[in-house]
Design an enzyme around this catalytic site. Structure first.
Site, PDB file in Angstrom:
ATOM      1  N   LYS A 178     -69.876  19.807  47.747  1.00  0.00           N
ATOM      2  CA  LYS A 178     -68.882  20.370  48.672  1.00  0.00           C
ATOM      3  C   LYS A 178     -69.410  21.745  49.074  1.00  0.00           C
ATOM      4  O   LYS A 178     -69.238  22.719  48.349  1.00  0.00           O
ATOM      5  CB  LYS A 178     -67.531  20.487  47.968  1.00  0.00           C
ATOM      6  CG  LYS A 178     -66.326  20.312  48.884  1.00  0.00           C
ATOM      7  CD  LYS A 178     -66.226  21.303  50.007  1.00  0.00           C
ATOM      8  CE  LYS A 178     -65.623  22.607  49.581  1.00  0.00           C
ATOM      9  NZ  LYS A 178     -65.751  23.657  50.611  1.00  0.00           N
ATOM     10  N   GLU A 254     -70.521  29.879  37.939  1.00  0.00           N
ATOM     11  CA  GLU A 254     -71.224  31.117  38.302  1.00  0.00           C
ATOM     12  C   GLU A 254     -70.305  31.855  39.254  1.00  0.00           C
ATOM     13  O   GLU A 254     -70.078  31.411  40.378  1.00  0.00           O
ATOM     14  CB  GLU A 254     -72.566  30.782  38.943  1.00  0.00           C
ATOM     15  CG  GLU A 254     -73.487  30.064  37.966  1.00  0.00           C
ATOM     16  CD  GLU A 254     -74.869  29.754  38.522  1.00  0.00           C
ATOM     17  OE1 GLU A 254     -75.070  29.861  39.737  1.00  0.00           O
ATOM     18  OE2 GLU A 254     -75.733  29.388  37.715  1.00  0.00           O
ATOM     19  N   CYS A 288     -74.363  37.861  44.884  1.00  0.00           N
ATOM     20  CA  CYS A 288     -73.531  38.000  43.684  1.00  0.00           C
ATOM     21  C   CYS A 288     -74.114  39.025  42.722  1.00  0.00           C
ATOM     22  O   CYS A 288     -73.393  39.675  41.982  1.00  0.00           O
ATOM     23  CB  CYS A 288     -73.390  36.658  42.997  1.00  0.00           C
ATOM     24  SG  CYS A 288     -74.982  35.915  42.627  1.00  0.00           S
ATOM     25  N   GLU A 390     -64.572  43.362  43.278  1.00  0.00           N
ATOM     26  CA  GLU A 390     -65.744  42.891  44.013  1.00  0.00           C
ATOM     27  C   GLU A 390     -65.448  42.895  45.509  1.00  0.00           C
ATOM     28  O   GLU A 390     -64.470  42.301  45.954  1.00  0.00           O
ATOM     29  CB  GLU A 390     -66.111  41.470  43.568  1.00  0.00           C
ATOM     30  CG  GLU A 390     -67.361  40.966  44.268  1.00  0.00           C
ATOM     31  CD  GLU A 390     -67.686  39.504  43.950  1.00  0.00           C
ATOM     32  OE1 GLU A 390     -66.775  38.660  44.059  1.00  0.00           O
ATOM     33  OE2 GLU A 390     -68.840  39.222  43.593  1.00  0.00           O
TER      34      GLU A 390
HETATM   35  P1  NAD Z   1     -65.062  30.892  47.076  1.00  0.00           P
HETATM   36  O1  NAD Z   1     -64.651  30.829  45.652  1.00  0.00           O
HETATM   37  O2  NAD Z   1     -64.063  31.323  48.073  1.00  0.00           O
HETATM   38  O3  NAD Z   1     -65.547  29.466  47.554  1.00  0.00           O
HETATM   39  C1  NAD Z   1     -66.585  28.760  46.892  1.00  0.00           C
HETATM   40  C2  NAD Z   1     -66.403  27.277  47.103  1.00  0.00           C
HETATM   41  O4  NAD Z   1     -65.240  26.835  46.407  1.00  0.00           O
HETATM   42  C3  NAD Z   1     -66.206  26.882  48.563  1.00  0.00           C
HETATM   43  O5  NAD Z   1     -66.931  25.703  48.794  1.00  0.00           O
HETATM   44  C4  NAD Z   1     -64.713  26.652  48.638  1.00  0.00           C
HETATM   45  O6  NAD Z   1     -64.323  25.764  49.668  1.00  0.00           O
HETATM   46  C5  NAD Z   1     -64.438  26.054  47.279  1.00  0.00           C
HETATM   47  N1  NAD Z   1     -63.046  26.166  46.814  1.00  0.00           N
HETATM   48  C6  NAD Z   1     -62.166  27.154  47.066  1.00  0.00           C
HETATM   49  N2  NAD Z   1     -60.999  26.919  46.402  1.00  0.00           N
HETATM   50  C7  NAD Z   1     -61.166  25.762  45.712  1.00  0.00           C
HETATM   51  C8  NAD Z   1     -60.334  24.992  44.847  1.00  0.00           C
HETATM   52  N3  NAD Z   1     -59.093  25.388  44.542  1.00  0.00           N
HETATM   53  N4  NAD Z   1     -60.824  23.861  44.324  1.00  0.00           N
HETATM   54  C9  NAD Z   1     -62.079  23.468  44.608  1.00  0.00           C
HETATM   55  N5  NAD Z   1     -62.911  24.136  45.432  1.00  0.00           N
HETATM   56  C10 NAD Z   1     -62.477  25.281  45.971  1.00  0.00           C
HETATM   57  O7  NAD Z   1     -66.362  31.800  47.105  1.00  0.00           O
HETATM   58  P2  NAD Z   1     -67.178  32.266  48.399  1.00  0.00           P
HETATM   59  O8  NAD Z   1     -66.344  33.261  49.125  1.00  0.00           O
HETATM   60  O9  NAD Z   1     -67.697  31.072  49.113  1.00  0.00           O
HETATM   61  O10 NAD Z   1     -68.443  32.990  47.752  1.00  0.00           O
HETATM   62  C11 NAD Z   1     -68.464  34.345  47.393  1.00  0.00           C
HETATM   63  C12 NAD Z   1     -68.211  34.499  45.920  1.00  0.00           C
HETATM   64  O11 NAD Z   1     -69.181  33.775  45.197  1.00  0.00           O
HETATM   65  C13 NAD Z   1     -68.315  35.916  45.404  1.00  0.00           C
HETATM   66  O12 NAD Z   1     -67.288  36.151  44.491  1.00  0.00           O
HETATM   67  C14 NAD Z   1     -69.645  35.943  44.682  1.00  0.00           C
HETATM   68  O13 NAD Z   1     -69.771  36.899  43.667  1.00  0.00           O
HETATM   69  C15 NAD Z   1     -69.702  34.567  44.136  1.00  0.00           C
HETATM   70  N6  NAD Z   1     -71.072  34.175  43.843  1.00  0.00           N
HETATM   71  C16 NAD Z   1     -71.459  34.100  42.529  1.00  0.00           C
HETATM   72  C17 NAD Z   1     -72.777  33.755  42.214  1.00  0.00           C
HETATM   73  C18 NAD Z   1     -73.235  33.676  40.796  1.00  0.00           C
HETATM   74  O14 NAD Z   1     -74.300  33.145  40.563  1.00  0.00           O
HETATM   75  N7  NAD Z   1     -72.491  34.168  39.824  1.00  0.00           N
HETATM   76  C19 NAD Z   1     -73.666  33.477  43.249  1.00  0.00           C
HETATM   77  C20 NAD Z   1     -73.235  33.564  44.570  1.00  0.00           C
HETATM   78  C21 NAD Z   1     -71.926  33.906  44.854  1.00  0.00           C
END
Ligand code: NAD
Length: 486
Positions: A178, A254, A288, A390
């Site tokens: 997804k 992550e 991240c 963040e």
């Molecule tokens: P997000 O959590 O908004 O979305 C990530 C994914 O989860 C998307 O595909 C979204 O559609 C899906 N999603 C959202 N709600 C959901 C639910 N209830 N059930 C299932 N799926 C769901 O994150 P984002 O805005 O896309 O990415 C940015 C974030 O990602 C930042 O917080 C960043 O720190 C983090 N990040 C972490 C790492 C790491 O390795 N730790 C790497 C990259 C990004």
């Protein structure tokens, strides 16, 4: 207008009922595609196809056969490098120079590295004494966990997705991906690659949509999914963990960070400036592992802030095609609104805006894009919103500090624990401070230097589990002990 389809059982599928959502360019908010939103039926079809592939041709393949196919996937991504580059740049607005050095090559490399890891990692063996003197032998085998749900963010779409899909497939699992609703294209393009090199249908599936009450939730709550690997925001990870509790399914999470950099007065000043500029501003701060809190030892504080300001102001903001572009827009207007709300909050809380703090003047249509200025603040306390939450934008707050103990305590005083960067020429101090940082990944005198064999992940609210090298095998396989009495 092109429609980006789901990829299910080896075919590109537009969801029944024709539900679509818009994909707009971060550069100028122009509509660039419609994306077919998968409903419960499409997610179910994808999981069913993944199960059939697991029990069918993919599950019956030898490791050698799988490895050969995964190497072919990497080669085909590289052969279609320009297509992947165009898709990633269109979705994210990031500079081509960045995506062509990081996103696409690393996206391809993730298949090769885990093909190597699965071929070359032994399992354990023990000889066990028994009272009758005849003994027993124990050995471990690895088996795939099954159908893996892969939920991805938008900041490094192909790279972070293949970081999970590469090892999952190497271990013999099948996947339903997804992608982020904001960056649907490269995951879809990878479907073409899978078909071209002969990956059996159903091994790799893509369903598009949002989180709650959409494809993300339908996938993570689906009973046919055996394990879930996720990268994204902490609160999303927590929601997914709750979904995974039903069925006691393993998760690898992550999640977010609020990463510190610590610059001691004895550091190589130019290297620390160069590294901090990259860690705060590369990919428009949407990394991240990026630095949003910079602690600088007081004797060099003023000089450091001045040099960081000069570096930020020298960054050229522009379109992806321009080789001089150092920073593109944020990924979407929605994210721009979030970042700008922090820019306002910093001022409300009394920050000194060293540079930036607003939206750059962009010509013509670009004025409608998700641009923000690289921004540096000083003057706030450790409890300010921009020092604790963040932001995920091109910004950092710089704080002075006076002693090692003080700075370690302040750097660790956060709910997050993803990464840290320590800048010092004192070898003993480097080891000492690295040992005390409450993070999954601590750089000394560098940032973003990655060996894909090393453990990657966060502590505290930044994650659960580690991926990378053999650590990915731990998540993507079930280890079984076979005990034979002799
Ligand atoms: P997000 O959590 O908004 O979305 C990530 C994914 O989860 C998307 O595909 C979204 O559609 C899906 N999603 C959202 N709600 C959901 C639910 N209830 N059930 C299932 N799926 C769901 O994150 P984002 O805005 O896309 O990415 C940015 C974030 O990602 C930042 O917080 C960043 O720190 C983090 N990040 C972490 C790492 C790491 O390795 N730790 C790497 C990259 C990004």
């Amino acid at each position: 207008m092109k429609t980006i389809a789901n990829f299910i059982d080896g075919a590109f599928v537009v969801a029944a009922g024709g539900r679509v959502f818009e994909k707009r360019s971060p550069l100028n908010n122009e509509l660039i595609a419609l994306v077919s939103e998968a409903g419960r039926d499409e997610v179910d079809a994808a999981v069913t196809a993944a199960r059939a592939a697991l029990e069918g041709p993919w599950g019956k393949m030898t490791v050698d056969e799988r490895v050969k196919l995964l190497n072919a996937v990497a080669d085909e991504i590289n052969r279609r490098f320009d297509d992947f580059l165009a898709a990633e740049v269109a979705d994210t607005g990031k500079p081509r120079s960045l995506a062509s050095h990081i996103d696409i090559p690393r996206g391809a490399a993730n298949f090769k590295i885990f093909a190597d890891v699965i071929k070359n990692t032994p399992t354990e063996f023990f000889e066990t004494a028994t009272p009758d003197g005849r003994g027993a032998i124990n050995y471990a085998t690895r088996r795939p966990v099954g159908v893996v749900g892969v939920v991805c963010p938008w900041n490094l779409p192909l790279l972070l997705m293949t970081w999970k899909v590469g090892p999952a497939l190497a271990c013999g699992n099948t996947v339903v991906v997804k992608p982020s609703e904001v960056t649907p294209q490269t995951a879809t393009l990878l479907g073409e690659v899978m078909n071209a090199v002969g990956i059996p249908k159903g091994v790799y599936n893509v369903v598009h949509g949002f989180g709650p009450d959409s494809a993300g939730e339908f996938l993570t709550t689906h009973k046919g999914v055996n394990a879930i690997t996720f990268t994204g925001e902490t609160r999303t990870g927590m929601a997914i963990m709750k979904a995974a509790a039903d069925g006691a399914r393993p998760v690898s999470l992550e999640m977010g960070g609020k990463n510190p950099a610590i610059v001691f007065a004895d550091a190589d000043f130019d290297a620390a400036i160069e590294g901090t500029l990259r860690s705060a501003f590369v990919n428009c701060g949407q990394v991240c592992l990026g630095t949003e809190r910079v602690y600088v030892e007081r004797p060099i504080f003023d000089r450091f802030v001045a040099a960081l300001k000069a570096g930020a102001e020298a960054l050229q903001i522009g379109v992806p095609e321009d080789p001089a572009t150092g920073m593109g827009p944020l990924v979407s207007l929605e994210h721009q609104a979030k970042v700008l709300s922090y820019y306002r909050k910093a001022v409300e809380e009394g920050a000194t805006v060293v540079t930036g703090g607003g939206v750059p003047a962009m010509p013509g249509d670009l004025a409608k894009g998700a641009w923000v200025q690289p921004t540096i603040w000083t003057g706030l306390g450790d409890d300010a919103a921009v020092a604790t939450e963040e932001i995920f934008g091109p910004c950092c707050h710089v704080f002075p500090f006076d002693s090692e103990d003080e700075v370690v305590a302040r750097a660790n005083n956060t709910e997050y624990g993803l990464a840290a960067a320590v800048w010092t020429r004192d070898l003993s101090r480097a080891h000492r401070v690295a040992a005390r940082m409450e993070v999954g990944l601590c750089w000394v005198n560098s940032w973003f230097l990655r060996d894909l064999r090393t453990p990657f992940g966060g502590s505290k609210n930044s994650g659960i589990g580690r991926e990378g090298g053999v650590h990915s095998l731990e998540f993507y396989t079930e280890l079984k002990n076979v005990c034979i009495k002799l």
